[in-house]
Scaffold this motif. Structure first.
Motif, mmCIF file in Angstrom:
data_model
loop_
_atom_site.group_PDB
_atom_site.id
_atom_site.type_symbol
_atom_site.label_atom_id
_atom_site.label_comp_id
_atom_site.label_asym_id
_atom_site.label_seq_id
_atom_site.Cartn_x
_atom_site.Cartn_y
_atom_site.Cartn_z
ATOM 1 N N LYS A 4 43.794 29.865 47.152
ATOM 2 C CA LYS A 4 42.877 30.335 48.053
ATOM 3 C C LYS A 4 43.400 31.176 48.983
ATOM 4 O O LYS A 4 42.897 32.041 49.238
ATOM 5 C CB LYS A 4 42.562 29.091 48.885
ATOM 6 N N ARG A 5 44.983 31.233 49.194
ATOM 7 C CA ARG A 5 45.301 32.246 50.040
ATOM 8 C C ARG A 5 45.529 33.448 49.392
ATOM 9 O O ARG A 5 45.415 34.427 50.031
ATOM 10 C CB ARG A 5 46.727 31.729 50.551
ATOM 11 N N GLY A 8 42.188 35.061 49.212
ATOM 12 C CA GLY A 8 42.027 35.581 50.689
ATOM 13 C C GLY A 8 42.827 36.888 50.770
ATOM 14 O O GLY A 8 42.264 37.984 51.499
ATOM 15 N N SER A 9 43.937 37.078 50.323
ATOM 16 C CA SER A 9 44.842 38.081 50.670
ATOM 17 C C SER A 9 44.385 39.272 49.921
ATOM 18 O O SER A 9 44.082 40.462 50.352
ATOM 19 C CB SER A 9 46.290 38.034 50.177
ATOM 20 N N VAL A 11 40.855 39.942 49.117
ATOM 21 C CA VAL A 11 39.796 40.028 49.936
ATOM 22 C C VAL A 11 40.222 40.936 50.801
ATOM 23 O O VAL A 11 39.476 42.099 51.202
ATOM 24 C CB VAL A 11 39.020 38.825 50.200
ATOM 25 N N ARG A 12 41.351 40.623 51.833
ATOM 26 C CA ARG A 12 41.569 41.411 52.934
ATOM 27 C C ARG A 12 42.104 42.813 52.653
ATOM 28 O O ARG A 12 41.574 43.688 53.269
ATOM 29 C CB ARG A 12 42.702 40.726 53.915
ATOM 30 N N GLN A 22 35.744 42.602 59.322
ATOM 31 C CA GLN A 22 35.258 41.439 58.479
ATOM 32 C C GLN A 22 33.782 41.023 59.212
ATOM 33 O O GLN A 22 32.856 40.475 58.377
ATOM 34 C CB GLN A 22 35.960 40.279 59.478
ATOM 35 N N SER A 37 36.845 35.190 57.858
ATOM 36 C CA SER A 37 38.000 35.056 58.535
ATOM 37 C C SER A 37 38.702 33.859 57.898
ATOM 38 O O SER A 37 39.914 34.131 57.326
ATOM 39 C CB SER A 37 37.844 34.894 59.973
ATOM 40 N N ARG A 38 37.924 32.887 57.548
ATOM 41 C CA ARG A 38 38.658 31.428 56.885
ATOM 42 C C ARG A 38 38.703 31.827 55.464
ATOM 43 O O ARG A 38 39.721 31.375 54.810
ATOM 44 C CB ARG A 38 37.626 30.378 56.996
ATOM 45 N N ILE A 39 37.897 32.605 54.654
ATOM 46 C CA ILE A 39 38.068 33.094 53.419
ATOM 47 C C ILE A 39 39.573 34.041 53.408
ATOM 48 O O ILE A 39 40.569 33.639 52.543
ATOM 49 C CB ILE A 39 37.161 33.940 52.964
ATOM 50 N N GLU A 40 39.651 34.976 54.255
ATOM 51 C CA GLU A 40 40.968 35.457 54.311
ATOM 52 C C GLU A 40 41.920 35.042 54.468
ATOM 53 O O GLU A 40 43.195 35.122 53.865
ATOM 54 C CB GLU A 40 40.717 36.906 55.146
ATOM 55 N N GLY A 42 42.652 31.859 53.795
ATOM 56 C CA GLY A 42 42.976 30.798 52.459
ATOM 57 C C GLY A 42 42.156 29.506 52.835
ATOM 58 O O GLY A 42 42.595 28.407 52.278
#
Length: 72
Positions: A4-5, A8-9, A11-12, A22, A37-40, A42
């Protein structure tokens, strides 16, 4: 780093390359900024459908967001 992290990284990183906030990404996927924000961070276990929406919003294909995920 867990999957997930890493997702997210990725995506960011892609969002940053495009120079969008965002908030803009959230608008593109019909979500709120806190969700992005929560996706990014993780903190979200996104569905495959959401991953596809995010990829389309970031003008890439979903596989481009997963190479970083596949490394251990």
């Amino acid at each position: 780093m867990d999957v997930k992290r890493r997702f997210g990284s990725a995506v960011r990183a892609r969002r940053t390359v495009l120079g969008i906030s965002q908030e803009e990404l959230a608008l593109r996927i019909d979500a709120d900024q806190a969700y992005v924000s929560r996706i990014e961070a993780g903190a979200m276990n996104v569905t495959l459908e959401t991953a596809q929406q995010v990829a389309e919003a970031l003008e890439t294909d979903v596989a481009a967001l997963f190479p970083a995920v596949s490394r251990s």
